[in-house]
Structures are given as C-alpha cells and as structure tokens.
Design a protein around this motif. Structure first.
Motif, PDB file in Angstrom:
ATOM      1  N   GLU A 213      52.922  31.283  40.607  1.00  0.00           N
ATOM      2  CA  GLU A 213      53.864  30.597  41.489  1.00  0.00           C
ATOM      3  C   GLU A 213      53.470  30.843  42.948  1.00  0.00           C
ATOM      4  OE1 GLU A 213      57.859  31.613  40.548  1.00  0.00           O
ATOM      5  OE2 GLU A 213      57.775  30.747  38.533  1.00  0.00           O
ATOM      6  N   VAL A 214      52.289  30.374  43.279  1.00  0.00           N
ATOM      7  CA  VAL A 214      51.765  30.480  44.639  1.00  0.00           C
ATOM      8  C   VAL A 214      51.322  29.085  45.056  1.00  0.00           C
ATOM      9  CG1 VAL A 214      50.090  31.631  46.141  1.00  0.00           C
ATOM     10  CG2 VAL A 214      50.899  32.780  44.075  1.00  0.00           C
ATOM     11  N   GLU A 215      51.484  28.739  46.314  1.00  0.00           N
ATOM     12  CA  GLU A 215      51.083  27.410  46.780  1.00  0.00           C
ATOM     13  C   GLU A 215      49.596  27.184  46.532  1.00  0.00           C
ATOM     14  OE1 GLU A 215      51.071  24.681  50.857  1.00  0.00           O
ATOM     15  OE2 GLU A 215      51.630  26.793  50.936  1.00  0.00           O
ATOM     16  N   ARG A 216      49.280  26.042  45.951  1.00  0.00           N
ATOM     17  CA  ARG A 216      47.892  25.732  45.612  1.00  0.00           C
ATOM     18  C   ARG A 216      46.976  25.801  46.828  1.00  0.00           C
ATOM     19  NH1 ARG A 216      48.280  20.516  44.463  1.00  0.00           N
ATOM     20  NH2 ARG A 216      47.298  19.793  46.364  1.00  0.00           N
ATOM     21  N   ARG A 217      47.417  25.282  47.933  1.00  0.00           N
ATOM     22  CA  ARG A 217      46.565  25.257  49.127  1.00  0.00           C
ATOM     23  C   ARG A 217      46.183  26.673  49.550  1.00  0.00           C
ATOM     24  NH1 ARG A 217      45.399  21.276  52.716  1.00  0.00           N
ATOM     25  NH2 ARG A 217      46.921  19.915  51.701  1.00  0.00           N
ATOM     26  N   ALA A 218      47.113  27.597  49.437  1.00  0.00           N
ATOM     27  CA  ALA A 218      46.830  28.976  49.820  1.00  0.00           C
ATOM     28  C   ALA A 218      45.785  29.589  48.888  1.00  0.00           C
ATOM     29  CB  ALA A 218      48.117  29.807  49.783  1.00  0.00           C
ATOM     30  N   PHE A 220      43.534  27.924  47.117  1.00  0.00           N
ATOM     31  CA  PHE A 220      42.255  27.248  47.316  1.00  0.00           C
ATOM     32  C   PHE A 220      41.563  27.704  48.602  1.00  0.00           C
ATOM     33  CE2 PHE A 220      42.784  23.210  44.485  1.00  0.00           C
ATOM     34  CZ  PHE A 220      42.997  24.036  43.390  1.00  0.00           C
ATOM     35  N   GLN A 221      42.338  28.116  49.610  1.00  0.00           N
ATOM     36  CA  GLN A 221      41.726  28.676  50.812  1.00  0.00           C
ATOM     37  C   GLN A 221      40.971  29.960  50.482  1.00  0.00           C
ATOM     38  OE1 GLN A 221      44.755  29.184  53.827  1.00  0.00           O
ATOM     39  NE2 GLN A 221      44.116  27.313  54.869  1.00  0.00           N
ATOM     40  N   VAL A 222      41.571  30.795  49.641  1.00  0.00           N
ATOM     41  CA  VAL A 222      40.909  32.034  49.239  1.00  0.00           C
ATOM     42  C   VAL A 222      39.624  31.718  48.474  1.00  0.00           C
ATOM     43  CG1 VAL A 222      41.121  34.180  47.947  1.00  0.00           C
ATOM     44  CG2 VAL A 222      43.119  33.240  49.108  1.00  0.00           C
ATOM     45  N   VAL A 223      39.708  30.760  47.567  1.00  0.00           N
ATOM     46  CA  VAL A 223      38.541  30.372  46.765  1.00  0.00           C
ATOM     47  C   VAL A 223      37.420  29.877  47.675  1.00  0.00           C
ATOM     48  CG1 VAL A 223      37.680  28.769  45.009  1.00  0.00           C
ATOM     49  CG2 VAL A 223      39.950  29.818  44.756  1.00  0.00           C
ATOM     50  N   ASP A 224      37.746  29.008  48.601  1.00  0.00           N
ATOM     51  CA  ASP A 224      36.732  28.463  49.512  1.00  0.00           C
ATOM     52  C   ASP A 224      36.069  29.573  50.321  1.00  0.00           C
ATOM     53  OD1 ASP A 224      37.009  25.800  48.807  1.00  0.00           O
ATOM     54  OD2 ASP A 224      38.540  25.388  50.311  1.00  0.00           O
ATOM     55  N   ALA A 225      36.876  30.509  50.832  1.00  0.00           N
ATOM     56  CA  ALA A 225      36.334  31.589  51.646  1.00  0.00           C
ATOM     57  C   ALA A 225      35.461  32.528  50.817  1.00  0.00           C
ATOM     58  CB  ALA A 225      37.478  32.372  52.292  1.00  0.00           C
ATOM     59  N   ALA A 226      35.883  32.811  49.604  1.00  0.00           N
ATOM     60  CA  ALA A 226      35.138  33.733  48.754  1.00  0.00           C
ATOM     61  C   ALA A 226      33.761  33.196  48.399  1.00  0.00           C
ATOM     62  CB  ALA A 226      35.938  34.024  47.484  1.00  0.00           C
ATOM     63  N   PHE A 227      33.680  31.898  48.141  1.00  0.00           N
ATOM     64  CA  PHE A 227      32.406  31.321  47.707  1.00  0.00           C
ATOM     65  C   PHE A 227      31.560  30.789  48.861  1.00  0.00           C
ATOM     66  CE2 PHE A 227      34.660  31.296  43.639  1.00  0.00           C
ATOM     67  CZ  PHE A 227      33.675  31.828  42.816  1.00  0.00           C
ATOM     68  N   ALA A 228      32.120  30.730  50.062  1.00  0.00           N
ATOM     69  CA  ALA A 228      31.318  30.312  51.212  1.00  0.00           C
ATOM     70  C   ALA A 228      30.212  31.324  51.474  1.00  0.00           C
ATOM     71  CB  ALA A 228      32.201  30.159  52.451  1.00  0.00           C
ATOM     72  N   THR A 267      38.912  35.630  38.075  1.00  0.00           N
ATOM     73  CA  THR A 267      39.594  34.525  37.411  1.00  0.00           C
ATOM     74  C   THR A 267      40.468  33.794  38.427  1.00  0.00           C
ATOM     75  OG1 THR A 267      41.532  35.860  36.861  1.00  0.00           O
ATOM     76  CG2 THR A 267      39.692  35.854  35.264  1.00  0.00           C
ATOM     77  N   VAL A 268      40.952  32.635  38.042  1.00  0.00           N
ATOM     78  CA  VAL A 268      41.837  31.893  38.941  1.00  0.00           C
ATOM     79  C   VAL A 268      43.135  32.670  39.161  1.00  0.00           C
ATOM     80  CG1 VAL A 268      42.896  30.518  37.070  1.00  0.00           C
ATOM     81  CG2 VAL A 268      42.865  29.627  39.406  1.00  0.00           C
ATOM     82  N   GLU A 269      43.574  33.430  38.148  1.00  0.00           N
ATOM     83  CA  GLU A 269      44.777  34.236  38.310  1.00  0.00           C
ATOM     84  C   GLU A 269      44.577  35.312  39.368  1.00  0.00           C
ATOM     85  OE1 GLU A 269      44.925  32.312  34.335  1.00  0.00           O
ATOM     86  OE2 GLU A 269      43.393  33.483  35.396  1.00  0.00           O
ATOM     87  N   GLN A 270      43.377  35.896  39.421  1.00  0.00           N
ATOM     88  CA  GLN A 270      43.099  36.913  40.441  1.00  0.00           C
ATOM     89  C   GLN A 270      43.043  36.313  41.843  1.00  0.00           C
ATOM     90  OE1 GLN A 270      39.631  38.454  38.204  1.00  0.00           O
ATOM     91  NE2 GLN A 270      40.504  40.502  38.516  1.00  0.00           N
ATOM     92  N   PHE A 271      42.494  35.106  41.959  1.00  0.00           N
ATOM     93  CA  PHE A 271      42.501  34.439  43.261  1.00  0.00           C
ATOM     94  C   PHE A 271      43.944  34.173  43.706  1.00  0.00           C
ATOM     95  CE2 PHE A 271      38.014  33.220  42.330  1.00  0.00           C
ATOM     96  CZ  PHE A 271      37.456  33.655  43.521  1.00  0.00           C
ATOM     97  N   ALA A 272      44.792  33.792  42.754  1.00  0.00           N
ATOM     98  CA  ALA A 272      46.200  33.560  43.074  1.00  0.00           C
ATOM     99  C   ALA A 272      46.880  34.852  43.507  1.00  0.00           C
ATOM    100  CB  ALA A 272      46.914  32.961  41.865  1.00  0.00           C
ATOM    101  N   ALA A 273      46.519  35.962  42.870  1.00  0.00           N
ATOM    102  CA  ALA A 273      47.106  37.249  43.242  1.00  0.00           C
ATOM    103  C   ALA A 273      46.706  37.642  44.661  1.00  0.00           C
ATOM    104  CB  ALA A 273      46.654  38.324  42.250  1.00  0.00           C
ATOM    105  N   ALA A 277      49.282  38.224  47.732  1.00  0.00           N
ATOM    106  CA  ALA A 277      49.277  39.469  48.500  1.00  0.00           C
ATOM    107  C   ALA A 277      49.107  39.192  49.991  1.00  0.00           C
ATOM    108  CB  ALA A 277      48.157  40.383  47.997  1.00  0.00           C
ATOM    109  N   ALA A 278      48.295  38.204  50.329  1.00  0.00           N
ATOM    110  CA  ALA A 278      48.097  37.843  51.735  1.00  0.00           C
ATOM    111  C   ALA A 278      49.382  37.296  52.341  1.00  0.00           C
ATOM    112  CB  ALA A 278      46.977  36.818  51.854  1.00  0.00           C
ATOM    113  N   ILE A 279      50.095  36.490  51.572  1.00  0.00           N
ATOM    114  CA  ILE A 279      51.359  35.936  52.063  1.00  0.00           C
ATOM    115  C   ILE A 279      52.358  37.061  52.287  1.00  0.00           C
ATOM    116  CG2 ILE A 279      53.329  34.494  51.421  1.00  0.00           C
ATOM    117  CD1 ILE A 279      51.300  32.690  49.907  1.00  0.00           C
ATOM    118  N   ALA A 280      52.404  38.000  51.358  1.00  0.00           N
ATOM    119  CA  ALA A 280      53.319  39.128  51.490  1.00  0.00           C
ATOM    120  C   ALA A 280      52.982  39.995  52.696  1.00  0.00           C
ATOM    121  CB  ALA A 280      53.289  39.979  50.206  1.00  0.00           C
ATOM    122  N   ALA A 281      51.676  40.087  52.994  1.00  0.00           N
ATOM    123  CA  ALA A 281      51.235  40.906  54.125  1.00  0.00           C
ATOM    124  C   ALA A 281      51.273  40.150  55.444  1.00  0.00           C
ATOM    125  CB  ALA A 281      49.818  41.429  53.862  1.00  0.00           C
ATOM    126  N   GLY A 282      51.557  38.861  55.372  1.00  0.00           N
ATOM    127  CA  GLY A 282      51.628  38.059  56.593  1.00  0.00           C
ATOM    128  C   GLY A 282      50.288  37.766  57.214  1.00  0.00           C
TER     129      GLY A 282
END
Length: 299
Positions: A213-218, A220-228, A267-273, A277-282
C-alpha cells in the motif's frame, strides 16, 4: 477459424492492394502464419466473455484469430492506412460487429476511449515501444485481468526475469508491480513479413493487487534510481534520490534491506518497503539527472 485467417499470400496481396510497405519506424512485422496466430490465441486462454485490447493489429492476421475467441476486440492502430482498412478485412472474413478500430497512439489512449472495457491485452507489439506500451496500459486500464504479448525475445526475457538475474531490471520490477509474468514460448523469425533478424518471445501475465500500500510513483522512483547505477551498492545508487548516502543508508536499514545490496537482488516488495521507509523518514524523491525518467519508460 481456419478459413478466416490470413496466410502469406493473402498478407502480401492485401499489402500490395493498400500500397503498404512495413516500416522499421513503426516497428511493423506482420504475422503471416495461421498456425502462429492459433498458438497465440490458445496461449492467451481467452473466454467467450473477454474484451481484448490489441495494439498494432497491422493487416489483421491476429485480429481475425482474436475475434473468433472473444466477445469484442479493440484494435489500436497508429498507421492511418492500416486503421482504415482493417474493418473491411474483418468484414470479409470475420464478425465486424465485434470489432472497434481506434486510430490512435497506444501510449496515449485512455480508458474513456475503450468501451466495453478491455479485460485482456493480446498483441504483437512493435519492438521499439513494447515495454512502455505494456506499462502504460496496465497503469491506465484497471479492468485488465491479464494478457499475452509478443515482443523481441530479449525484451521478453527481461520482462519475466527474477531477482538475481543479470537481465533483471526496471522492466522486470515494474511489470511485477502489476502482474505475475511468465514466458509462454519462443516465436521464430520466419513467421513474420518482413523477416526480423531476431527471435520473438511470448510473455503471459496475470494481474494482481499491488504488492504494497505505497504509491506506485514513489516505488518506481526508487526502482529507477537503483538501476540507473546498477553496479553500485544501494547506499551509493540511492544517494541522489534520498538526499545523501547517509540518508539512503538510514532508509535502507529501516526497510530491512542491506545498504550493500544492489538493485538487481531486490524483489518488488523490497523496493516498496524502501519507498515506504523514505516516506516515513520524510526524504526521497530527489532523483539525480542520470536517474530522472518517466516512470513508465523502459530502462
């Protein structure tokens, strides 16, 4: 359905009549083998109630097969000549009342244009836009229950790759957000006109609820940054996104992910986590120039 399908002679005759020459710009490679069409339709496992969305129908070889197995077919075609000719081709060989042709760009079409709502995506996708098209349609059309797409074999392998694979990357993770995907076989070049210089592959997928239950865009930003910067550890690769390597490490630890791990192991679940965590940390969402790209674009 056997008599309705187009063979090599019919495909070439129809193309000649329309003055159509397949172009690399539009990624056009027309299927001219009826047995391949039957194989694709069978692998799609359609029901008589399904509404199919087909992207890039071309001269209509797959369209005719789909019409014999589904309740309705939406055919989205960018080429104006092919879009205009398709209804007549279907009227000669199939049930034109079950077909709606959309002269449109599949990367721009929205749910409001498609009625009845599609339940399955089945298509021989142009190689050059295959991944962006699949991801756009999955984001735009929540009524899809799954699909079967034919793409370049290399792309097919990347779409179904799992964590730890050398070819696991942005397309793999983003498709996994929407659906469970699997390889449905190889398609040889000889069944196409013109003959491509690569094999094709079939990818079957079944939609599922998002894994978190995390916004998809958030996410996908992590995914893009990780693989860049996929060769770097996540602590380093996510530094630009998080606002510093220290903040990236803090977020990763909070998400239960090793800062020394690399994106290709998650996994995609770990990217979501991580996103949660980033949202929680602001923090998070500060993609560097090298990592900034539209969320639905292939990488």
């Amino acid at each position: 359905m056997a008599d309705a399908l187009l063979g090599p002679a019919e495909i070439r005759e129809l193309a000649a009549r329309l003055g159509v020459a397949p172009t690399k710009k539009l990624g056009q490679n027309f299927v001219h083998d009826p047995n391949t069409v039957r194989r694709i339709v069978a692998a799609a496992e359609l029901t008589g109630d399904d509404v199919v969305l087909e992207v890039g129908p071309g001269l209509g070889s797959l369209t005719l097969g789909l019409l014999g197995a589904a309740a309705h077919v939406h055919a989205v075609e960018l080429d104006p000549v092919l879009a205009a000719a398709l209804p007549a081709t279907v009227a000669e060989r199939g049930d034109a009342a079950k077909l709606t042709v959309h002269h449109a760009d599949a990367l721009r079409i929205g749910r409001s244009a498609l009625s009845p709502a599609p339940t399955m995506l089945v298509a021989n996708l142009p190689y050059n836009v295959a991944v962006p098209v699949v991801l756009h349609l999955l984001a735009e059309l929540p009524t899809l229950r799954g699909g079967l797409v034919m793409v370049q074999k290399e792309v097919a392998d990347r779409l179904v790759a799992g964590p730890g694979s050398k070819i696991y990357g942005v397309p793999s993770v983003k498709l996994a957000w929407y659906a469970a995907a699997r390889s449905a076989g190889r398609v040889p070049p000889a069944v196409f006109w013109p003959v491509p210089n690569v094999d094709s592959g079939l990818v079957a997928f079944a939609n599922r609820e998002p894994p978190a239950e995390v916004e998809r865009r958030a996410v996908f930003q992590v995914v893009d940054a990780a693989f860049a910067q996929r060769r770097k550890t996540l602590r380093a690769a996510l530094a630009g996104w998080a606002g510093g390597a220290g903040l990236a490490e803090k977020v990763l630890v909070a998400a239960g992910v090793s800062p020394q791990a690399r994106g290709e192991s998650l996994t995609v679940e770990q990217f979501a986590a991580i996103a949660a965590a980033a949202i929680a940390a602001g923090c998070g969402g500060k993609l560097s120039a090298s990592g900034r790209r539209h969320e639905e674009v292939d990488s």
